[in-house]
Design a protein around this motif. Sequence first.
Motif, PDB file in Angstrom:
ATOM      1  N   ARG B  17       0.823  -1.203   0.000  1.00 51.87           N
ATOM      2  CA  ARG B  17       0.000   0.000   0.000  1.00 51.87           C
ATOM      3  C   ARG B  17       0.862   1.261   0.000  1.00 51.87           C
ATOM      4  O   ARG B  17       0.354   2.350  -0.215  1.00 51.87           O
ATOM      5  CB  ARG B  17      -0.932   0.005   1.217  1.00 51.87           C
ATOM      6  CG  ARG B  17      -2.054  -1.009   1.097  1.00 51.87           C
ATOM      7  CD  ARG B  17      -2.961  -0.967   2.300  1.00 51.87           C
ATOM      8  NE  ARG B  17      -3.653   0.303   2.434  1.00 51.87           N
ATOM      9  CZ  ARG B  17      -4.253   0.703   3.546  1.00 51.87           C
ATOM     10  NH1 ARG B  17      -4.223  -0.052   4.620  1.00 51.87           N
ATOM     11  NH2 ARG B  17      -4.875   1.859   3.596  1.00 51.87           N
ATOM     12  N   PRO B  21       1.819   6.320  -2.658  1.00 51.22           N
ATOM     13  CA  PRO B  21       2.488   7.566  -2.251  1.00 51.22           C
ATOM     14  C   PRO B  21       3.918   7.688  -2.779  1.00 51.22           C
ATOM     15  O   PRO B  21       4.363   8.798  -3.094  1.00 51.22           O
ATOM     16  CB  PRO B  21       2.475   7.512  -0.717  1.00 51.22           C
ATOM     17  CG  PRO B  21       2.079   6.144  -0.349  1.00 51.22           C
ATOM     18  CD  PRO B  21       1.337   5.560  -1.485  1.00 51.22           C
ATOM     19  N   PRO B  52       3.131  15.891   2.361  1.00 50.07           N
ATOM     20  CA  PRO B  52       1.885  15.126   2.219  1.00 50.07           C
ATOM     21  C   PRO B  52       2.128  13.624   2.071  1.00 50.07           C
ATOM     22  O   PRO B  52       1.298  12.822   2.501  1.00 50.07           O
ATOM     23  CB  PRO B  52       1.244  15.709   0.946  1.00 50.07           C
ATOM     24  CG  PRO B  52       2.307  16.473   0.271  1.00 50.07           C
ATOM     25  CD  PRO B  52       3.291  16.893   1.305  1.00 50.07           C
ATOM     26  N   VAL B  53       3.269  13.264   1.492  1.00 51.77           N
ATOM     27  CA  VAL B  53       3.588  11.843   1.333  1.00 51.77           C
ATOM     28  C   VAL B  53       3.774  11.196   2.712  1.00 51.77           C
ATOM     29  O   VAL B  53       3.270  10.100   2.980  1.00 51.77           O
ATOM     30  CB  VAL B  53       4.846  11.671   0.458  1.00 51.77           C
ATOM     31  CG1 VAL B  53       5.329  10.230   0.473  1.00 51.77           C
ATOM     32  CG2 VAL B  53       4.556  12.121  -0.969  1.00 51.77           C
ATOM     33  N   TRP B  56       0.421  10.713   4.306  1.00 50.88           N
ATOM     34  CA  TRP B  56      -0.274   9.590   3.683  1.00 50.88           C
ATOM     35  C   TRP B  56       0.291   8.259   4.208  1.00 50.88           C
ATOM     36  O   TRP B  56      -0.459   7.317   4.499  1.00 50.88           O
ATOM     37  CB  TRP B  56      -0.132   9.709   2.158  1.00 50.88           C
ATOM     38  CG  TRP B  56      -1.003   8.789   1.367  1.00 50.88           C
ATOM     39  CD1 TRP B  56      -1.868   7.853   1.850  1.00 50.88           C
ATOM     40  CD2 TRP B  56      -1.100   8.716  -0.060  1.00 50.88           C
ATOM     41  NE1 TRP B  56      -2.488   7.201   0.828  1.00 50.88           N
ATOM     42  CE2 TRP B  56      -2.045   7.707  -0.358  1.00 50.88           C
ATOM     43  CE3 TRP B  56      -0.485   9.400  -1.106  1.00 50.88           C
ATOM     44  CZ2 TRP B  56      -2.369   7.366  -1.673  1.00 50.88           C
ATOM     45  CZ3 TRP B  56      -0.816   9.056  -2.412  1.00 50.88           C
ATOM     46  CH2 TRP B  56      -1.755   8.054  -2.697  1.00 50.88           C
ATOM     47  N   ARG B  59      -1.150   7.433   7.512  1.00 51.08           N
ATOM     48  CA  ARG B  59      -2.516   6.954   7.359  1.00 51.08           C
ATOM     49  C   ARG B  59      -2.527   5.487   6.925  1.00 51.08           C
ATOM     50  O   ARG B  59      -3.315   4.676   7.409  1.00 51.08           O
ATOM     51  CB  ARG B  59      -3.245   7.832   6.339  1.00 51.08           C
ATOM     52  CG  ARG B  59      -4.619   7.352   6.069  1.00 51.08           C
ATOM     53  CD  ARG B  59      -5.530   8.315   5.352  1.00 51.08           C
ATOM     54  NE  ARG B  59      -6.800   7.640   5.181  1.00 51.08           N
ATOM     55  CZ  ARG B  59      -7.681   7.498   6.154  1.00 51.08           C
ATOM     56  NH1 ARG B  59      -7.467   8.031   7.324  1.00 51.08           N
ATOM     57  NH2 ARG B  59      -8.784   6.813   5.960  1.00 51.08           N
ATOM     58  N   ILE B  60      -1.624   5.144   6.009  1.00 50.55           N
ATOM     59  CA  ILE B  60      -1.543   3.755   5.539  1.00 50.55           C
ATOM     60  C   ILE B  60      -1.168   2.829   6.702  1.00 50.55           C
ATOM     61  O   ILE B  60      -1.810   1.808   6.931  1.00 50.55           O
ATOM     62  CB  ILE B  60      -0.523   3.645   4.386  1.00 50.55           C
ATOM     63  CG1 ILE B  60      -1.108   4.281   3.133  1.00 50.55           C
ATOM     64  CG2 ILE B  60      -0.148   2.192   4.134  1.00 50.55           C
ATOM     65  CD1 ILE B  60      -0.101   4.486   2.026  1.00 50.55           C
ATOM     66  N   GLY B 144      -0.356  13.488   9.638  1.00 46.12           N
ATOM     67  CA  GLY B 144      -0.950  12.164   9.462  1.00 46.12           C
ATOM     68  C   GLY B 144      -1.460  11.595  10.776  1.00 46.12           C
ATOM     69  O   GLY B 144      -2.564  11.057  10.848  1.00 46.12           O
ATOM     70  N   THR B 148      -5.829  10.667  11.473  1.00 44.59           N
ATOM     71  CA  THR B 148      -6.246   9.287  11.244  1.00 44.59           C
ATOM     72  C   THR B 148      -6.646   8.694  12.584  1.00 44.59           C
ATOM     73  O   THR B 148      -6.726   9.413  13.593  1.00 44.59           O
ATOM     74  CB  THR B 148      -5.118   8.482  10.567  1.00 44.59           C
ATOM     75  OG1 THR B 148      -5.611   7.170  10.268  1.00 44.59           O
ATOM     76  CG2 THR B 148      -3.894   8.345  11.453  1.00 44.59           C
ATOM     77  N   VAL B 159      -9.612  11.987   5.281  1.00 49.06           N
ATOM     78  CA  VAL B 159      -8.815  12.280   4.088  1.00 49.06           C
ATOM     79  C   VAL B 159      -8.801  13.778   3.764  1.00 49.06           C
ATOM     80  O   VAL B 159      -7.726  14.360   3.573  1.00 49.06           O
ATOM     81  CB  VAL B 159      -9.281  11.426   2.888  1.00 49.06           C
ATOM     82  CG1 VAL B 159      -8.564  11.843   1.618  1.00 49.06           C
ATOM     83  CG2 VAL B 159      -9.023   9.943   3.175  1.00 49.06           C
ATOM     84  N   LEU B 162      -6.614  15.438   6.244  1.00 47.86           N
ATOM     85  CA  LEU B 162      -5.197  15.187   5.976  1.00 47.86           C
ATOM     86  C   LEU B 162      -4.676  16.138   4.894  1.00 47.86           C
ATOM     87  O   LEU B 162      -3.627  16.766   5.046  1.00 47.86           O
ATOM     88  CB  LEU B 162      -5.007  13.723   5.556  1.00 47.86           C
ATOM     89  CG  LEU B 162      -3.572  13.246   5.289  1.00 47.86           C
ATOM     90  CD1 LEU B 162      -3.440  11.786   5.680  1.00 47.86           C
ATOM     91  CD2 LEU B 162      -3.166  13.405   3.835  1.00 47.86           C
ATOM     92  N   LEU B 163      -5.448  16.269   3.806  1.00 46.69           N
ATOM     93  CA  LEU B 163      -5.012  17.134   2.706  1.00 46.69           C
ATOM     94  C   LEU B 163      -4.916  18.588   3.160  1.00 46.69           C
ATOM     95  O   LEU B 163      -3.935  19.288   2.882  1.00 46.69           O
ATOM     96  CB  LEU B 163      -5.983  17.000   1.530  1.00 46.69           C
ATOM     97  CG  LEU B 163      -5.974  15.615   0.857  1.00 46.69           C
ATOM     98  CD1 LEU B 163      -7.098  15.508  -0.166  1.00 46.69           C
ATOM     99  CD2 LEU B 163      -4.624  15.355   0.198  1.00 46.69           C
TER     100      LEU B 163
END
Lengths: 311, 223
Positions: B17, B21, B52-53, B56, B59-60, B144, B148, B159, B162-163
Amino acid sequence: MAREVPEREQQPLRLEGVGRRYGRRGPWVLSGVDLEVAPGALIRIEGANGTGKSTLLRLLAGLDAPTVGRVVGRPRTAYVPERFPATLPFTAADYLIHLGAVHGLSRAEAADAADEWLERFGAAEHARTPMSELSKGSSQKVAVAQALLAEPELLVLDEAWTGLDEPARGELERVVVERTAAGAAVVFVDHDPRRLAGRPDATYAVVEGALASRTGTGNPHADGPHLVVRARGPEGTTPPAEATELAASVEEVPGDAHRISVPESRSDALLRALLGARPPWHVVSVEPEPERPLGVVPRPRRPEPIETESS
Amino acid sequence: MTALLRYQAALLLRSQRALPPVILYAAVLAIGVQSGQPVLDSLGWTAAALLPVAAWLVRICATNEPSAARSCVGAAAGPERAHLACVSVALGAAATLGVVATVFVTFISDATSADHQIRVSALQAGAAGLLATLACALLGTAVGALTTRPLLRSPGRAVPALLLGALLALVVTGSPARAAVSALVSGSQEGTVPVPVLPLVGAVLLTAGAIAVACGLTTRRAS
């Protein structure tokens, strides 16, 4: 920073005035719960669906913190959830090695323990199977094995038997008895009233968020299948008080033994009371109660507890 | 903790997953960085794009396990430690990604100021880029962790949060990430290599706080 497994004195887990609700204005799921889980104790939690049994188990397992009150003591804990939808990118053995290490074992010990427990639950052939390909029953076996890898001091089973096949269910019952004999505490919820019948040291019901002790009290007709114990005492005596307290009904049959109806969960205690009385009572027979069409026929009682108690 | 980190890292690697990213980061770098461009500008872009990566990736990691599996680990190790391992693995992944990108970008860029008039030391520029990249990885991790589980559980809210959080962390005055990136950009214009240590310290503190809040809430919110 490996997780240490200290040779320390096991501190009993205690809930003190524990209440739990979700959200600031949510309803209280549990309130005023006091419960001590002593080492070696086997505790059954009962209650209708949605009464907070799972929340209580999550508090005991340390997965949830109480909103009020406190939890004292934290033995090395393992938890088995009801369903284990293991969409994890591991084989069963790899997952168990990871979890064994998280439980504090070395990787070699974890690998050995994983093989041993998968074998005991009849899932040895699935060791190399990706978890995502396991059947529901097999992934439940992995969930159970995970909890047993490192011989936890506290085992919390939330309907852990659900989804297991018959031999595995029996094996899990045996393991629970073994663990408690070895000094570990076990707390479980199961929908089947016959689960470990007669074994729990204490049974509690979660009723409207409060914890009620059920051992030896409560409505006898709500306790699942009943047994009829026919027992004969010395001429002209009535059964000992300890025994009648456990019974749902006691009936004197003229010229024959007393006929004592007892919920199966309390039958072992009743037999102990009868055999332990001074002078002891003679147990003539133990049979499932025929008039109670509950759709479940209790299994035949194993004779060992009777013999050990009478000798 | 080692066992938890290994478990979470294995989960992240095997679940694949993390691929989206990483691909996104590569794509953003391909758009914003070309060989022969002024090094500090390119490093600023490299650092900013990582934020942002990193968010993300957190979150993953935080949503990688089914809740039943998370409960098994939580009972064994404590839910706080389990979550700390989750976030740490995400941070580690983001930092690794950022370091690799920074080294690569430093290597292909032109070690000069923005107008190609003043030469700067590539080594010093790379070091400054590393500091900025780490600040951004940390701040992205903070964003992140705060957007989450256990703080925000429904993806419908998590989401967008997060953005928005990632965007704000890059543009709001006083954000260590913004400070680090703008230090690189203005250094490029002036032909001097900045040392954005202060933004990194700020990012460490903010992120430690955010992670502490997230871990502390694991047992207080519904699973």
